[in-house]
Design a protein around this motif. Structure first.
Motif, PDB file in Angstrom:
ATOM      1  N   LYS A  26       0.756  -1.039   0.355  1.00 52.02           N
ATOM      2  CA  LYS A  26       0.328  -0.440  -0.224  1.00 52.02           C
ATOM      3  C   LYS A  26       0.829   1.309  -0.326  1.00 52.02           C
ATOM      4  O   LYS A  26       0.548   2.185  -0.559  1.00 52.02           O
ATOM      5  N   LEU A  27       1.875   1.447   0.563  1.00 50.02           N
ATOM      6  CA  LEU A  27       3.075   2.209   0.576  1.00 50.02           C
ATOM      7  C   LEU A  27       3.180   2.492  -0.181  1.00 50.02           C
ATOM      8  O   LEU A  27       3.310   3.887  -1.203  1.00 50.02           O
ATOM      9  N   CYS A  28       3.409   1.553  -1.699  1.00 55.53           N
ATOM     10  CA  CYS A  28       4.255   1.840  -2.413  1.00 55.53           C
ATOM     11  C   CYS A  28       3.356   2.473  -4.371  1.00 55.53           C
ATOM     12  O   CYS A  28       3.210   3.301  -4.234  1.00 55.53           O
ATOM     13  N   LEU A  29       1.577   1.599  -4.008  1.00 56.84           N
ATOM     14  CA  LEU A  29       0.702   1.590  -4.612  1.00 56.84           C
ATOM     15  C   LEU A  29      -0.733   3.163  -4.679  1.00 56.84           C
ATOM     16  O   LEU A  29      -0.865   3.578  -5.249  1.00 56.84           O
ATOM     17  N   GLU A  30      -0.322   3.336  -3.526  1.00 55.72           N
ATOM     18  CA  GLU A  30      -1.246   3.575  -2.374  1.00 55.72           C
ATOM     19  C   GLU A  30      -1.137   5.046  -2.227  1.00 55.72           C
ATOM     20  O   GLU A  30      -1.444   6.784  -2.551  1.00 55.72           O
ATOM     21  N   GLU A  31      -0.012   5.264  -1.501  1.00 54.98           N
ATOM     22  CA  GLU A  31       1.148   6.626  -1.052  1.00 54.98           C
ATOM     23  C   GLU A  31       2.288   6.634  -1.825  1.00 54.98           C
ATOM     24  O   GLU A  31       3.169   8.400  -2.292  1.00 54.98           O
ATOM     25  N   ALA A  32       2.223   6.041  -3.288  1.00 52.37           N
ATOM     26  CA  ALA A  32       3.546   6.819  -4.076  1.00 52.37           C
ATOM     27  C   ALA A  32       4.657   6.833  -3.510  1.00 52.37           C
ATOM     28  O   ALA A  32       5.359   7.638  -4.048  1.00 52.37           O
ATOM     29  N   TYR A  33       4.817   6.201  -2.453  1.00 53.87           N
ATOM     30  CA  TYR A  33       6.452   6.013  -2.079  1.00 53.87           C
ATOM     31  C   TYR A  33       7.687   5.110  -3.412  1.00 53.87           C
ATOM     32  O   TYR A  33       7.312   3.793  -3.893  1.00 53.87           O
ATOM     33  N   GLN A  34       8.876   5.220  -3.273  1.00 53.87           N
ATOM     34  CA  GLN A  34       9.719   4.635  -4.150  1.00 53.87           C
ATOM     35  C   GLN A  34       9.622   3.577  -4.184  1.00 53.87           C
ATOM     36  O   GLN A  34       9.931   3.259  -2.772  1.00 53.87           O
ATOM     37  N   VAL A  35       9.570   2.466  -4.802  1.00 57.96           N
ATOM     38  CA  VAL A  35      10.222   0.822  -4.060  1.00 57.96           C
ATOM     39  C   VAL A  35      11.283   0.910  -3.917  1.00 57.96           C
ATOM     40  O   VAL A  35      11.688   0.428  -2.161  1.00 57.96           O
ATOM     41  N   LYS A  36      12.453   2.116  -3.671  1.00 51.85           N
ATOM     42  CA  LYS A  36      13.932   2.019  -2.858  1.00 51.85           C
ATOM     43  C   LYS A  36      13.708   2.271  -1.594  1.00 51.85           C
ATOM     44  O   LYS A  36      14.127   1.522  -1.264  1.00 51.85           O
ATOM     45  N   ALA A  37      12.817   3.253  -1.639  1.00 47.60           N
ATOM     46  CA  ALA A  37      12.594   3.852  -0.209  1.00 47.60           C
ATOM     47  C   ALA A  37      12.059   2.973   0.307  1.00 47.60           C
ATOM     48  O   ALA A  37      12.233   2.490   1.958  1.00 47.60           O
ATOM     49  N   ILE A  38      11.342   2.350   0.086  1.00 51.00           N
ATOM     50  CA  ILE A  38      10.237   1.687   1.343  1.00 51.00           C
ATOM     51  C   ILE A  38      11.146   0.018   1.532  1.00 51.00           C
ATOM     52  O   ILE A  38      11.631  -0.481   2.816  1.00 51.00           O
ATOM     53  N   GLU A  39      12.318  -0.625   0.587  1.00 54.57           N
ATOM     54  CA  GLU A  39      12.908  -1.431   0.050  1.00 54.57           C
ATOM     55  C   GLU A  39      13.905  -1.762   1.745  1.00 54.57           C
ATOM     56  O   GLU A  39      14.240  -1.575   2.612  1.00 54.57           O
ATOM     57  N   ARG A  40      14.680   0.562   1.731  1.00 60.82           N
ATOM     58  CA  ARG A  40      15.450   0.452   2.083  1.00 60.82           C
ATOM     59  C   ARG A  40      14.693   0.482   4.013  1.00 60.82           C
ATOM     60  O   ARG A  40      15.420  -0.198   5.228  1.00 60.82           O
ATOM     61  N   GLU A  41      14.148   1.714   3.670  1.00 58.40           N
ATOM     62  CA  GLU A  41      13.393   1.642   5.144  1.00 58.40           C
ATOM     63  C   GLU A  41      12.822   0.301   5.852  1.00 58.40           C
ATOM     64  O   GLU A  41      12.545   0.554   6.843  1.00 58.40           O
ATOM     65  N   LEU A  42      12.313  -0.277   4.854  1.00 58.66           N
ATOM     66  CA  LEU A  42      11.155  -1.433   6.019  1.00 58.66           C
ATOM     67  C   LEU A  42      12.273  -3.086   6.053  1.00 58.66           C
ATOM     68  O   LEU A  42      12.312  -3.696   6.232  1.00 58.66           O
ATOM     69  N   GLY A  43      13.434  -2.236   5.524  1.00 55.51           N
ATOM     70  CA  GLY A  43      14.705  -3.863   5.096  1.00 55.51           C
ATOM     71  C   GLY A  43      13.946  -4.927   4.381  1.00 55.51           C
ATOM     72  O   GLY A  43      14.416  -6.102   4.592  1.00 55.51           O
ATOM     73  N   ILE A  44      13.390  -4.672   2.962  1.00 62.21           N
ATOM     74  CA  ILE A  44      12.816  -5.779   2.507  1.00 62.21           C
ATOM     75  C   ILE A  44      13.148  -6.002   1.168  1.00 62.21           C
ATOM     76  O   ILE A  44      14.390  -4.635   0.297  1.00 62.21           O
ATOM     77  N   GLY A  45      13.918  -7.205   0.829  1.00 61.76           N
ATOM     78  CA  GLY A  45      14.524  -7.231  -0.316  1.00 61.76           C
ATOM     79  C   GLY A  45      14.014  -6.804  -2.358  1.00 61.76           C
ATOM     80  O   GLY A  45      12.352  -6.863  -1.909  1.00 61.76           O
ATOM     81  N   LYS A  46      14.146  -6.574  -2.686  1.00 56.85           N
ATOM     82  CA  LYS A  46      13.392  -6.357  -4.620  1.00 56.85           C
ATOM     83  C   LYS A  46      13.255  -6.785  -4.879  1.00 56.85           C
ATOM     84  O   LYS A  46      11.561  -7.087  -5.134  1.00 56.85           O
ATOM     85  N   SER A  47      13.417  -8.437  -4.110  1.00 63.31           N
ATOM     86  CA  SER A  47      12.524  -9.762  -5.201  1.00 63.31           C
ATOM     87  C   SER A  47      11.128 -10.261  -4.657  1.00 63.31           C
ATOM     88  O   SER A  47      10.037  -9.915  -4.329  1.00 63.31           O
ATOM     89  N   SER A  48      11.186  -9.573  -2.723  1.00 67.44           N
ATOM     90  CA  SER A  48      10.056  -9.906  -2.174  1.00 67.44           C
ATOM     91  C   SER A  48       9.276  -8.752  -2.305  1.00 67.44           C
ATOM     92  O   SER A  48       7.792  -9.356  -2.671  1.00 67.44           O
ATOM     93  N   LEU A  49       9.771  -7.785  -2.581  1.00 68.65           N
ATOM     94  CA  LEU A  49       8.455  -6.301  -3.085  1.00 68.65           C
ATOM     95  C   LEU A  49       8.128  -6.555  -3.786  1.00 68.65           C
ATOM     96  O   LEU A  49       7.025  -6.356  -3.774  1.00 68.65           O
ATOM     97  N   GLY A  50       8.888  -6.898  -5.057  1.00 70.62           N
ATOM     98  CA  GLY A  50       8.143  -7.144  -6.365  1.00 70.62           C
ATOM     99  C   GLY A  50       7.444  -8.654  -6.452  1.00 70.62           C
ATOM    100  O   GLY A  50       6.365  -8.622  -7.299  1.00 70.62           O
ATOM    101  N   GLU A  51       7.485  -9.474  -5.603  1.00 77.64           N
ATOM    102  CA  GLU A  51       6.341 -10.345  -5.719  1.00 77.64           C
ATOM    103  C   GLU A  51       4.991 -10.287  -5.233  1.00 77.64           C
ATOM    104  O   GLU A  51       4.531 -10.566  -5.462  1.00 77.64           O
ATOM    105  N   TRP A  52       5.430  -9.531  -3.910  1.00 78.39           N
ATOM    106  CA  TRP A  52       4.203  -8.753  -3.144  1.00 78.39           C
ATOM    107  C   TRP A  52       3.264  -8.111  -4.271  1.00 78.39           C
ATOM    108  O   TRP A  52       1.884  -7.671  -3.844  1.00 78.39           O
ATOM    109  N   LEU A  53       3.894  -6.739  -5.166  1.00 76.12           N
ATOM    110  CA  LEU A  53       2.787  -6.312  -5.667  1.00 76.12           C
ATOM    111  C   LEU A  53       2.444  -7.023  -6.703  1.00 76.12           C
ATOM    112  O   LEU A  53       1.598  -6.303  -7.053  1.00 76.12           O
TER     113      LEU A  53
END
Length: 80
Positions: A26-53
């Protein structure tokens, strides 16, 4: 070791709860945060967030709901 909210430890390191995954999506899609910022802030791997999206786009929020939330939504949809 300090745990981040929304994460549940497992034998491979950290595992995100359904609520944590939905929050990131929701941060990515509804709040328009950048993917890299979400990954860095929450400690999420790029492939994980991509899979969830991808999963959210295909199936909506259902895979990210807890068992209790799924039961409640099914109850609400039942004809009376």
């Amino acid at each position: 070791m300090k745990e981040t909210p929304g994460k549940v430890p497992n034998r491979n390191g950290l595992r995100y709860s359904a609520a944590g995954k939905l929050k990131a999506v929701k941060l990515c899609l509804e709040e328009a945060y950048q993917v890299k910022a979400i990954e860095r802030e929450l400690g999420i791997g790029k492939s994980s967030l991509g899979e969830w999206l991808r999963e959210y786009r295909e199936k909506g929020s259902a895979p990210f709901l807890s068992v209790a939330e799924k039961s409640a939504s099914e109850f609400e949809r039942r004809p009376q």
